[in-house]
Motif scaffolding. Sequence first.
Motif, PDB file in Angstrom:
ATOM      1  N   THR A  21       0.826  -1.204   0.000  1.00 60.59           N
ATOM      2  CA  THR A  21       0.000   0.000   0.000  1.00 60.59           C
ATOM      3  C   THR A  21       0.866   1.263   0.000  1.00 60.59           C
ATOM      4  O   THR A  21       0.600   2.212  -0.743  1.00 60.59           O
ATOM      5  CB  THR A  21      -0.935   0.015   1.225  1.00 60.59           C
ATOM      6  OG1 THR A  21      -1.786  -1.144   1.182  1.00 60.59           O
ATOM      7  CG2 THR A  21      -1.800   1.268   1.250  1.00 60.59           C
ATOM      8  N   PHE A  25       1.076   4.236  -2.847  1.00 62.52           N
ATOM      9  CA  PHE A  25       0.954   5.652  -2.508  1.00 62.52           C
ATOM     10  C   PHE A  25       2.200   6.422  -2.937  1.00 62.52           C
ATOM     11  O   PHE A  25       2.107   7.526  -3.487  1.00 62.52           O
ATOM     12  CB  PHE A  25       0.730   5.821  -1.010  1.00 62.52           C
ATOM     13  CG  PHE A  25       0.805   7.272  -0.563  1.00 62.52           C
ATOM     14  CD1 PHE A  25      -0.269   8.126  -0.771  1.00 62.52           C
ATOM     15  CD2 PHE A  25       1.951   7.770   0.034  1.00 62.52           C
ATOM     16  CE1 PHE A  25      -0.193   9.463  -0.391  1.00 62.52           C
ATOM     17  CE2 PHE A  25       2.035   9.101   0.422  1.00 62.52           C
ATOM     18  CZ  PHE A  25       0.953   9.949   0.213  1.00 62.52           C
ATOM     19  N   CYS A  28       2.117   7.145  -6.615  1.00 62.28           N
ATOM     20  CA  CYS A  28       1.223   8.273  -6.934  1.00 62.28           C
ATOM     21  C   CYS A  28       1.907   9.600  -6.625  1.00 62.28           C
ATOM     22  O   CYS A  28       1.835  10.554  -7.410  1.00 62.28           O
ATOM     23  CB  CYS A  28      -0.078   8.166  -6.138  1.00 62.28           C
ATOM     24  SG  CYS A  28      -1.145   6.791  -6.604  1.00 62.28           S
ATOM     25  N   TRP A  57      -2.519  19.105  -3.479  1.00 56.68           N
ATOM     26  CA  TRP A  57      -2.129  17.837  -2.833  1.00 56.68           C
ATOM     27  C   TRP A  57      -1.730  18.102  -1.383  1.00 56.68           C
ATOM     28  O   TRP A  57      -2.146  17.383  -0.472  1.00 56.68           O
ATOM     29  CB  TRP A  57      -0.977  17.200  -3.599  1.00 56.68           C
ATOM     30  CG  TRP A  57      -0.504  15.884  -3.026  1.00 56.68           C
ATOM     31  CD1 TRP A  57       0.064  15.677  -1.810  1.00 56.68           C
ATOM     32  CD2 TRP A  57      -0.578  14.598  -3.654  1.00 56.68           C
ATOM     33  NE1 TRP A  57       0.370  14.349  -1.636  1.00 56.68           N
ATOM     34  CE2 TRP A  57      -0.018  13.669  -2.745  1.00 56.68           C
ATOM     35  CE3 TRP A  57      -1.024  14.154  -4.893  1.00 56.68           C
ATOM     36  CZ2 TRP A  57       0.089  12.313  -3.052  1.00 56.68           C
ATOM     37  CZ3 TRP A  57      -0.927  12.804  -5.185  1.00 56.68           C
ATOM     38  CH2 TRP A  57      -0.375  11.894  -4.284  1.00 56.68           C
ATOM     39  N   CYS A  84     -10.534   4.421   1.764  1.00 56.30           N
ATOM     40  CA  CYS A  84      -9.355   5.113   1.237  1.00 56.30           C
ATOM     41  C   CYS A  84      -8.843   4.445  -0.028  1.00 56.30           C
ATOM     42  O   CYS A  84      -8.371   5.129  -0.951  1.00 56.30           O
ATOM     43  CB  CYS A  84      -8.249   5.148   2.292  1.00 56.30           C
ATOM     44  SG  CYS A  84      -8.581   6.276   3.649  1.00 56.30           S
ATOM     45  N   THR A  88      -8.686   6.750  -3.231  1.00 52.27           N
ATOM     46  CA  THR A  88      -7.386   6.959  -3.870  1.00 52.27           C
ATOM     47  C   THR A  88      -7.403   6.478  -5.313  1.00 52.27           C
ATOM     48  O   THR A  88      -6.890   7.157  -6.219  1.00 52.27           O
ATOM     49  CB  THR A  88      -6.280   6.229  -3.093  1.00 52.27           C
ATOM     50  OG1 THR A  88      -6.285   6.669  -1.724  1.00 52.27           O
ATOM     51  CG2 THR A  88      -4.912   6.508  -3.690  1.00 52.27           C
ATOM     52  N   LEU A 111      -6.465  12.951  -4.423  1.00 54.33           N
ATOM     53  CA  LEU A 111      -5.321  12.077  -4.177  1.00 54.33           C
ATOM     54  C   LEU A 111      -4.569  12.488  -2.920  1.00 54.33           C
ATOM     55  O   LEU A 111      -4.144  11.627  -2.131  1.00 54.33           O
ATOM     56  CB  LEU A 111      -4.375  12.114  -5.383  1.00 54.33           C
ATOM     57  CG  LEU A 111      -4.669  11.164  -6.535  1.00 54.33           C
ATOM     58  CD1 LEU A 111      -3.772  11.486  -7.724  1.00 54.33           C
ATOM     59  CD2 LEU A 111      -4.487   9.720  -6.107  1.00 54.33           C
ATOM     60  N   ALA A 114      -7.199  11.518   0.172  1.00 52.37           N
ATOM     61  CA  ALA A 114      -7.432  10.082   0.336  1.00 52.37           C
ATOM     62  C   ALA A 114      -6.121   9.310   0.444  1.00 52.37           C
ATOM     63  O   ALA A 114      -5.986   8.398   1.273  1.00 52.37           O
ATOM     64  CB  ALA A 114      -8.256   9.552  -0.838  1.00 52.37           C
ATOM     65  N   GLY A 115      -5.140   9.685  -0.384  1.00 52.18           N
ATOM     66  CA  GLY A 115      -3.864   8.993  -0.331  1.00 52.18           C
ATOM     67  C   GLY A 115      -3.145   9.194   0.988  1.00 52.18           C
ATOM     68  O   GLY A 115      -2.549   8.265   1.530  1.00 52.18           O
ATOM     69  N   SER A 116      -3.217  10.411   1.518  1.00 54.21           N
ATOM     70  CA  SER A 116      -2.573  10.681   2.810  1.00 54.21           C
ATOM     71  C   SER A 116      -3.292   9.965   3.949  1.00 54.21           C
ATOM     72  O   SER A 116      -2.661   9.498   4.899  1.00 54.21           O
ATOM     73  CB  SER A 116      -2.531  12.190   3.067  1.00 54.21           C
ATOM     74  OG  SER A 116      -1.752  12.833   2.080  1.00 54.21           O
ATOM     75  N   LEU A 118      -4.821   7.146   3.550  1.00 53.85           N
ATOM     76  CA  LEU A 118      -4.410   5.754   3.356  1.00 53.85           C
ATOM     77  C   LEU A 118      -3.024   5.516   3.936  1.00 53.85           C
ATOM     78  O   LEU A 118      -2.785   4.518   4.633  1.00 53.85           O
ATOM     79  CB  LEU A 118      -4.422   5.434   1.858  1.00 53.85           C
ATOM     80  CG  LEU A 118      -4.040   4.016   1.444  1.00 53.85           C
ATOM     81  CD1 LEU A 118      -5.029   3.013   2.006  1.00 53.85           C
ATOM     82  CD2 LEU A 118      -3.976   3.914  -0.077  1.00 53.85           C
ATOM     83  N   GLN A 119      -2.096   6.432   3.676  1.00 54.52           N
ATOM     84  CA  GLN A 119      -0.745   6.307   4.207  1.00 54.52           C
ATOM     85  C   GLN A 119      -0.745   6.356   5.735  1.00 54.52           C
ATOM     86  O   GLN A 119      -0.093   5.536   6.399  1.00 54.52           O
ATOM     87  CB  GLN A 119       0.136   7.425   3.647  1.00 54.52           C
ATOM     88  CG  GLN A 119       1.575   7.372   4.153  1.00 54.52           C
ATOM     89  CD  GLN A 119       2.319   8.678   3.946  1.00 54.52           C
ATOM     90  OE1 GLN A 119       1.768   9.751   4.164  1.00 54.52           O
ATOM     91  NE2 GLN A 119       3.563   8.591   3.525  1.00 54.52           N
TER      92      GLN A 119
END
Length: 401
Positions: A21, A25, A28, A57, A84, A88, A111, A114-116, A118-119
Amino acid sequence: MTTSATSPFVRSRTTVLGYLTIAVFGYCLYALGPVLAVVQRNFGISYFLMSAHSSFWAVGTVVAGLTFARLARVLGRTRLLRLCFVATASGAALFAVGNHVAVTLTASALLGTAGSLLQTCTFAVLSDHHGSRRDRALVEANIGASAAAVLAPLALGGLAAGPLGWRAVMALPVLALIVLGLVFRRVEPPRSATPTPGTGSADGRMSTRTWLLCALVGIVVGVEFCLVFYGAQLLHSTTGVDTVWAATAMALFFAAELLGRVVGSGLTRRPGRSRRLLAGTLVLSIAGMLLLWLSRDPVVALVGLMAAGLGIANLFPLALTLALASAQGLTDRAAARSQFFVGTAIALGPLVLGLLSDRWGVQRGFLTALLLAAVALALLFTGGSDGFPRRRRKVDVKQPE
Protein backbone atom coordinates in the motif's frame (compact mmCIF):
# COMPACT_ATOMS: atom_id res chain seq x y z
CA MET A 1 -0.49 -9.82 16.56
CA THR A 2 1.68 -7.36 18.47
CA THR A 3 5.35 -8.19 18.84
CA SER A 4 7.55 -7.49 21.81
CA ALA A 5 11.17 -6.40 21.79
CA THR A 6 12.30 -10.04 22.12
CA SER A 7 9.92 -11.50 19.50
CA PRO A 8 11.16 -12.37 16.01
CA PHE A 9 10.12 -9.97 13.29
CA VAL A 10 7.38 -11.64 11.22
CA ARG A 11 6.07 -10.25 7.93
CA SER A 12 2.43 -11.31 8.10
CA ARG A 13 -0.22 -10.69 5.45
CA THR A 14 -1.04 -7.45 7.26
CA THR A 15 2.60 -6.41 6.96
CA VAL A 16 2.78 -7.29 3.26
CA LEU A 17 -0.45 -5.39 2.57
CA GLY A 18 0.98 -2.39 4.41
CA TYR A 19 4.23 -2.47 2.44
CA LEU A 20 2.47 -2.73 -0.92
CA THR A 21 0.00 0.00 0.00
CA ILE A 22 2.81 2.43 0.87
CA ALA A 23 4.53 1.53 -2.42
CA VAL A 24 1.39 2.39 -4.40
CA PHE A 25 0.95 5.65 -2.51
CA GLY A 26 4.62 6.49 -3.09
CA TYR A 27 4.17 5.84 -6.79
CA CYS A 28 1.22 8.27 -6.93
CA LEU A 29 3.22 10.90 -5.05
CA TYR A 30 6.41 10.63 -7.09
CA ALA A 31 4.60 10.26 -10.44
CA LEU A 32 2.84 13.59 -9.92
CA GLY A 33 5.88 15.76 -10.74
CA PRO A 34 6.85 14.10 -14.06
CA VAL A 35 3.19 13.80 -15.12
CA LEU A 36 2.55 17.48 -14.41
CA ALA A 37 5.35 18.42 -16.78
CA VAL A 38 3.49 16.59 -19.56
CA VAL A 39 0.14 18.05 -18.48
CA GLN A 40 1.58 21.57 -18.58
CA ARG A 41 2.77 21.03 -22.15
CA ASN A 42 -0.33 19.24 -23.44
CA PHE A 43 -2.92 21.50 -21.77
CA GLY A 44 -0.95 24.68 -22.34
CA ILE A 45 -1.37 25.83 -18.72
CA SER A 46 0.84 28.28 -16.83
CA TYR A 47 3.56 27.26 -14.42
CA PHE A 48 1.42 28.72 -11.64
CA LEU A 49 -1.44 26.33 -12.45
CA MET A 50 1.03 23.48 -12.74
CA SER A 51 2.39 24.29 -9.26
CA ALA A 52 -1.16 24.59 -7.93
CA HIS A 53 -1.56 20.82 -8.32
CA SER A 54 1.17 20.28 -5.71
CA SER A 55 -0.47 22.87 -3.45
CA PHE A 56 -3.85 21.12 -3.73
CA TRP A 57 -2.13 17.84 -2.83
CA ALA A 58 -0.45 19.46 0.18
CA VAL A 59 -3.76 20.93 1.39
CA GLY A 60 -5.28 17.45 1.12
CA THR A 61 -2.45 16.13 3.28
CA VAL A 62 -3.21 18.73 5.95
CA VAL A 63 -6.92 17.81 5.82
CA ALA A 64 -5.98 14.15 6.28
CA GLY A 65 -3.95 15.05 9.35
CA LEU A 66 -6.84 16.97 10.86
CA THR A 67 -9.48 14.30 10.23
CA PHE A 68 -7.79 10.90 10.42
CA ALA A 69 -8.08 10.28 14.18
CA ARG A 70 -11.81 11.08 14.19
CA LEU A 71 -12.49 9.04 11.05
CA ALA A 72 -10.60 6.06 12.48
CA ARG A 73 -12.62 6.30 15.69
CA VAL A 74 -16.01 6.62 13.96
CA LEU A 75 -15.51 4.23 11.03
CA GLY A 76 -12.90 1.87 12.40
CA ARG A 77 -9.63 1.11 10.65
CA THR A 78 -10.95 -1.68 8.40
CA ARG A 79 -13.76 0.39 6.90
CA LEU A 80 -11.57 3.48 6.65
CA LEU A 81 -8.85 1.56 4.79
CA ARG A 82 -11.38 0.23 2.28
CA LEU A 83 -12.85 3.68 1.70
CA CYS A 84 -9.35 5.11 1.24
CA PHE A 85 -8.55 2.41 -1.32
CA VAL A 86 -11.65 3.37 -3.31
CA ALA A 87 -11.10 7.13 -2.97
CA THR A 88 -7.39 6.96 -3.87
CA ALA A 89 -8.12 4.81 -6.91
CA SER A 90 -10.88 7.26 -7.90
CA GLY A 91 -8.47 10.20 -7.65
CA ALA A 92 -5.88 8.47 -9.82
CA ALA A 93 -8.55 7.47 -12.37
CA LEU A 94 -9.89 11.04 -12.45
CA PHE A 95 -6.39 12.34 -13.15
CA ALA A 96 -5.92 9.76 -15.92
CA VAL A 97 -9.11 10.71 -17.79
CA GLY A 98 -9.07 14.47 -17.07
CA ASN A 99 -9.07 16.75 -20.10
CA HIS A 100 -9.22 20.06 -18.25
CA VAL A 101 -7.08 21.63 -15.54
CA ALA A 102 -10.12 21.87 -13.24
CA VAL A 103 -10.42 18.08 -13.37
CA THR A 104 -6.73 17.44 -12.70
CA LEU A 105 -6.73 19.95 -9.82
CA THR A 106 -9.72 18.16 -8.28
CA ALA A 107 -7.93 14.84 -8.77
CA SER A 108 -4.82 16.21 -7.06
CA ALA A 109 -6.86 17.35 -4.03
CA LEU A 110 -8.61 13.95 -3.85
CA LEU A 111 -5.32 12.08 -4.18
CA GLY A 112 -3.70 14.26 -1.55
CA THR A 113 -6.54 13.74 0.93
CA ALA A 114 -7.43 10.08 0.34
CA GLY A 115 -3.86 8.99 -0.33
CA SER A 116 -2.57 10.68 2.81
CA LEU A 117 -5.37 9.11 4.85
CA LEU A 118 -4.41 5.75 3.36
CA GLN A 119 -0.75 6.31 4.21
CA THR A 120 -1.49 7.48 7.76
CA CYS A 121 -3.83 4.57 8.48
CA THR A 122 -1.34 2.08 7.06
CA PHE A 123 1.51 3.39 9.20
CA ALA A 124 -0.74 3.34 12.31
CA VAL A 125 -1.70 -0.27 11.54
CA LEU A 126 1.92 -1.33 11.03
CA SER A 127 2.91 0.44 14.25
CA ASP A 128 0.33 -1.32 16.41
CA HIS A 129 0.77 -4.63 14.57
CA HIS A 130 4.52 -4.78 15.21
CA GLY A 131 4.68 -3.03 18.58
CA SER A 132 8.25 -2.35 19.67
CA ARG A 133 9.49 -3.66 16.29
CA ARG A 134 7.63 -0.88 14.49
CA ASP A 135 10.91 0.82 13.55
CA ARG A 136 11.89 -2.01 11.23
CA ALA A 137 8.38 -2.23 9.75
CA LEU A 138 8.20 1.48 8.98
CA VAL A 139 11.69 1.59 7.47
CA GLU A 140 10.97 -1.46 5.29
CA ALA A 141 7.66 0.02 4.17
CA ASN A 142 9.48 3.07 2.90
CA ILE A 143 11.78 0.92 0.76
CA GLY A 144 8.79 0.34 -1.51
CA ALA A 145 8.06 4.07 -1.61
CA SER A 146 11.67 4.75 -2.54
CA ALA A 147 11.59 2.13 -5.30
CA ALA A 148 8.40 3.79 -6.59
CA ALA A 149 10.27 7.11 -6.79
CA VAL A 150 12.69 5.47 -9.23
CA LEU A 151 9.94 3.59 -11.12
CA ALA A 152 7.54 6.50 -11.68
CA PRO A 153 9.70 8.58 -14.08
CA LEU A 154 10.74 5.40 -15.93
CA ALA A 155 7.09 4.40 -16.32
CA LEU A 156 6.27 7.81 -17.74
CA GLY A 157 9.13 7.63 -20.23
CA GLY A 158 8.12 4.16 -21.36
CA LEU A 159 4.35 4.63 -21.52
CA ALA A 160 4.22 8.18 -22.87
CA ALA A 161 6.11 7.10 -25.99
CA GLY A 162 3.75 4.16 -26.61
CA PRO A 163 0.14 3.86 -27.73
CA LEU A 164 -1.24 4.10 -24.19
CA GLY A 165 0.25 7.56 -23.58
CA TRP A 166 0.99 9.38 -20.33
CA ARG A 167 -2.50 8.71 -18.93
CA ALA A 168 -1.59 5.07 -18.39
CA VAL A 169 0.93 6.22 -15.77
CA MET A 170 -1.93 7.26 -13.49
CA ALA A 171 -4.00 4.21 -14.43
CA LEU A 172 -1.39 1.84 -12.99
CA PRO A 173 -2.13 2.67 -9.31
CA VAL A 174 -5.85 2.17 -10.01
CA LEU A 175 -5.17 -1.38 -11.16
CA ALA A 176 -2.75 -1.99 -8.29
CA LEU A 177 -5.26 -0.87 -5.65
CA ILE A 178 -8.00 -3.05 -7.17
CA VAL A 179 -5.69 -6.10 -7.11
CA LEU A 180 -4.60 -5.40 -3.52
CA GLY A 181 -8.20 -4.95 -2.43
CA LEU A 182 -9.18 -8.31 -3.91
CA VAL A 183 -6.14 -10.34 -2.84
CA PHE A 184 -6.08 -9.02 0.75
CA ARG A 185 -9.84 -8.58 1.24
CA ARG A 186 -9.87 -10.92 4.26
CA VAL A 187 -7.06 -9.14 6.13
CA GLU A 188 -8.36 -7.47 9.29
CA PRO A 189 -5.98 -4.76 10.58
CA PRO A 190 -5.53 -4.47 14.36
CA ARG A 191 -7.86 -2.11 16.14
CA SER A 192 -6.58 1.15 17.54
CA ALA A 193 -4.37 0.63 20.58
CA THR A 194 -5.79 1.37 24.01
CA PRO A 195 -4.29 4.39 25.82
CA THR A 196 -1.94 3.38 28.61
CA PRO A 197 -3.68 3.60 32.02
CA GLY A 198 -2.22 5.99 34.55
CA THR A 199 -0.76 8.33 31.91
CA GLY A 200 -1.89 11.54 30.31
CA SER A 201 -2.91 9.52 27.24
CA ALA A 202 -5.66 7.79 29.21
CA ASP A 203 -7.84 10.90 28.88
CA GLY A 204 -7.04 11.31 25.19
CA ARG A 205 -4.31 13.94 25.54
CA MET A 206 -0.91 13.53 23.95
CA SER A 207 2.15 14.41 25.98
CA THR A 208 4.35 17.39 25.14
CA ARG A 209 7.08 14.96 24.11
CA THR A 210 4.75 13.30 21.60
CA TRP A 211 3.75 16.69 20.16
CA LEU A 212 7.43 17.59 19.73
CA LEU A 213 8.15 14.30 17.99
CA CYS A 214 5.13 14.73 15.71
CA ALA A 215 6.50 18.15 14.76
CA LEU A 216 9.86 16.48 14.16
CA VAL A 217 8.21 14.16 11.61
CA GLY A 218 6.93 17.14 9.64
CA ILE A 219 10.23 19.01 9.77
CA VAL A 220 12.34 16.12 8.44
CA VAL A 221 9.88 15.72 5.56
CA GLY A 222 10.25 19.44 4.92
CA VAL A 223 14.02 18.94 4.66
CA GLU A 224 13.53 16.10 2.16
CA PHE A 225 11.15 18.06 -0.06
CA CYS A 226 13.37 21.13 -0.06
CA LEU A 227 16.18 18.98 -1.44
CA VAL A 228 13.88 17.14 -3.88
CA PHE A 229 12.54 20.41 -5.32
CA TYR A 230 15.74 22.47 -5.25
CA GLY A 231 18.60 19.98 -5.29
CA ALA A 232 19.09 20.32 -9.05
CA GLN A 233 18.90 24.12 -8.92
CA LEU A 234 21.42 24.22 -6.09
CA LEU A 235 23.78 21.89 -7.96
CA HIS A 236 23.54 24.15 -11.02
CA SER A 237 23.99 27.33 -8.95
CA THR A 238 27.03 26.22 -6.95
CA THR A 239 28.97 24.26 -9.59
CA GLY A 240 27.80 25.87 -12.82
CA VAL A 241 26.87 22.56 -14.49
CA ASP A 242 24.14 22.46 -17.14
CA THR A 243 20.58 22.48 -15.76
CA VAL A 244 19.62 19.30 -17.64
CA TRP A 245 22.74 17.56 -16.31
CA ALA A 246 21.90 18.74 -12.78
CA ALA A 247 18.30 17.50 -13.07
CA THR A 248 19.50 14.12 -14.33
CA ALA A 249 21.97 13.90 -11.44
CA MET A 250 19.03 13.91 -9.01
CA ALA A 251 18.61 10.24 -9.93
CA LEU A 252 21.68 9.66 -7.75
CA PHE A 253 19.82 11.19 -4.81
CA PHE A 254 16.87 8.84 -5.23
CA ALA A 255 19.16 5.86 -5.74
CA ALA A 256 21.01 6.80 -2.52
CA GLU A 257 17.66 7.03 -0.72
CA LEU A 258 16.74 3.54 -1.87
CA LEU A 259 20.12 2.19 -0.74
CA GLY A 260 19.79 4.01 2.58
CA ARG A 261 16.44 2.40 3.30
CA VAL A 262 17.73 -1.06 2.46
CA VAL A 263 20.65 -0.51 4.84
CA GLY A 264 18.28 0.98 7.41
CA SER A 265 16.21 -2.20 7.37
CA GLY A 266 19.27 -4.12 8.54
CA LEU A 267 20.19 -1.55 11.19
CA THR A 268 16.71 -1.76 12.75
CA ARG A 269 16.83 -5.53 13.23
CA ARG A 270 17.68 -4.82 16.85
CA PRO A 271 14.86 -2.82 18.49
CA GLY A 272 15.41 0.25 20.64
CA ARG A 273 17.98 1.99 18.42
CA SER A 274 15.65 4.41 16.62
CA ARG A 275 16.71 7.56 18.44
CA ARG A 276 20.43 6.94 17.94
CA LEU A 277 19.92 5.95 14.30
CA LEU A 278 17.84 9.08 13.69
CA ALA A 279 20.52 11.28 15.26
CA GLY A 280 23.16 9.65 13.06
CA THR A 281 21.13 9.98 9.86
CA LEU A 282 20.36 13.62 10.66
CA VAL A 283 24.05 14.38 11.09
CA LEU A 284 24.82 12.58 7.81
CA SER A 285 22.06 14.53 6.05
CA ILE A 286 23.39 17.86 7.33
CA ALA A 287 26.95 16.95 6.36
CA GLY A 288 25.85 15.95 2.85
CA MET A 289 23.80 19.12 2.35
CA LEU A 290 26.67 21.28 3.58
CA LEU A 291 29.00 19.58 1.10
CA LEU A 292 26.49 20.18 -1.71
CA TRP A 293 25.91 23.76 -0.56
CA LEU A 294 29.55 24.78 -0.25
CA SER A 295 31.33 22.84 -2.99
CA ARG A 296 32.26 24.37 -6.35
CA ASP A 297 33.46 21.00 -7.68
CA PRO A 298 30.68 18.93 -9.37
CA VAL A 299 32.16 15.61 -8.22
CA VAL A 300 32.37 16.72 -4.58
CA ALA A 301 28.88 18.21 -4.80
CA LEU A 302 27.54 14.89 -6.13
CA VAL A 303 29.16 13.09 -3.21
CA GLY A 304 27.35 15.50 -0.92
CA LEU A 305 24.06 14.92 -2.77
CA MET A 306 24.39 11.15 -2.37
CA ALA A 307 25.39 11.45 1.29
CA ALA A 308 22.34 13.62 1.89
CA GLY A 309 20.19 10.99 0.15
CA LEU A 310 21.60 8.20 2.33
CA GLY A 311 20.85 10.22 5.47
CA ILE A 312 17.45 11.58 4.46
CA ALA A 313 16.29 8.09 3.43
CA ASN A 314 15.30 7.06 6.95
CA LEU A 315 14.50 10.41 8.60
CA PHE A 316 10.74 10.08 8.11
CA PRO A 317 10.23 6.43 9.17
CA LEU A 318 12.52 6.76 12.20
CA ALA A 319 10.97 10.05 13.34
CA LEU A 320 7.49 8.56 12.90
CA THR A 321 8.59 5.51 14.89
CA LEU A 322 9.57 7.73 17.83
CA ALA A 323 6.34 9.73 17.64
CA LEU A 324 4.10 6.63 17.60
CA ALA A 325 6.15 4.83 20.27
CA SER A 326 5.81 7.79 22.63
CA ALA A 327 2.04 8.08 22.15
CA GLN A 328 1.28 5.44 24.82
CA GLY A 329 -1.67 3.95 22.95
CA LEU A 330 -2.81 7.09 21.10
CA THR A 331 -1.39 5.76 17.85
CA ASP A 332 -4.11 7.12 15.57
CA ARG A 333 -3.94 10.58 17.09
CA ALA A 334 -0.14 10.73 16.91
CA ALA A 335 -0.22 9.49 13.30
CA ALA A 336 -2.82 12.13 12.44
CA ARG A 337 -0.86 14.97 14.04
CA SER A 338 2.32 13.79 12.33
CA GLN A 339 0.51 13.84 9.00
CA PHE A 340 -0.73 17.37 9.69
CA PHE A 341 2.82 18.57 10.28
CA VAL A 342 3.98 16.71 7.16
CA GLY A 343 1.37 18.46 5.01
CA THR A 344 2.25 21.83 6.48
CA ALA A 345 5.97 21.25 5.88
CA ILE A 346 5.42 20.14 2.28
CA ALA A 347 3.29 23.22 1.63
CA LEU A 348 5.53 25.79 3.33
CA GLY A 349 9.11 24.44 3.21
CA PRO A 350 9.76 24.59 -0.55
CA LEU A 351 7.60 27.73 -0.81
CA VAL A 352 9.73 29.66 1.71
CA LEU A 353 12.89 28.35 0.06
CA GLY A 354 11.59 29.54 -3.32
CA LEU A 355 10.68 33.01 -2.04
CA LEU A 356 14.13 33.44 -0.47
CA SER A 357 15.79 32.12 -3.62
CA ASP A 358 13.96 34.70 -5.76
CA ARG A 359 15.27 37.42 -3.47
CA TRP A 360 18.82 36.27 -2.65
CA GLY A 361 19.59 33.32 -4.91
CA VAL A 362 19.23 29.56 -4.53
CA GLN A 363 22.38 29.11 -2.48
CA ARG A 364 21.26 31.52 0.23
CA GLY A 365 17.68 30.33 -0.02
CA PHE A 366 18.84 26.75 0.67
CA LEU A 367 19.71 27.87 4.17
CA THR A 368 16.01 27.11 4.79
CA ALA A 369 16.70 23.37 4.47
CA LEU A 370 19.80 23.55 6.63
CA LEU A 371 17.93 25.49 9.30
CA LEU A 372 15.09 22.96 9.27
CA ALA A 373 17.61 20.13 9.70
CA ALA A 374 19.19 21.94 12.66
CA VAL A 375 15.75 22.46 14.24
CA ALA A 376 15.03 18.75 13.72
CA LEU A 377 18.23 17.83 15.55
CA ALA A 378 17.25 20.12 18.43
CA LEU A 379 13.73 18.65 18.59
CA LEU A 380 15.12 15.13 18.64
CA PHE A 381 17.08 15.81 21.82
CA THR A 382 14.29 17.94 23.31
CA GLY A 383 11.80 15.14 22.66
CA GLY A 384 13.56 12.89 25.16
CA SER A 385 13.63 9.09 25.10
CA ASP A 386 12.11 7.12 22.25
CA GLY A 387 9.60 5.12 24.23
CA PHE A 388 11.42 1.80 23.92
CA PRO A 389 12.62 -0.19 26.89
CA ARG A 390 16.30 0.37 27.57
CA ARG A 391 18.65 -2.37 28.63
CA ARG A 392 19.39 -1.99 32.31
CA ARG A 393 22.80 -2.54 33.76
CA LYS A 394 23.04 -5.25 36.33
CA VAL A 395 23.82 -3.94 39.79
CA ASP A 396 25.17 -6.21 42.48
CA VAL A 397 23.18 -5.73 45.65
CA LYS A 398 24.99 -6.78 48.77
CA GLN A 399 22.69 -8.82 50.96
CA PRO A 400 22.66 -8.07 54.70
CA GLU A 401 24.45 -10.66 56.75
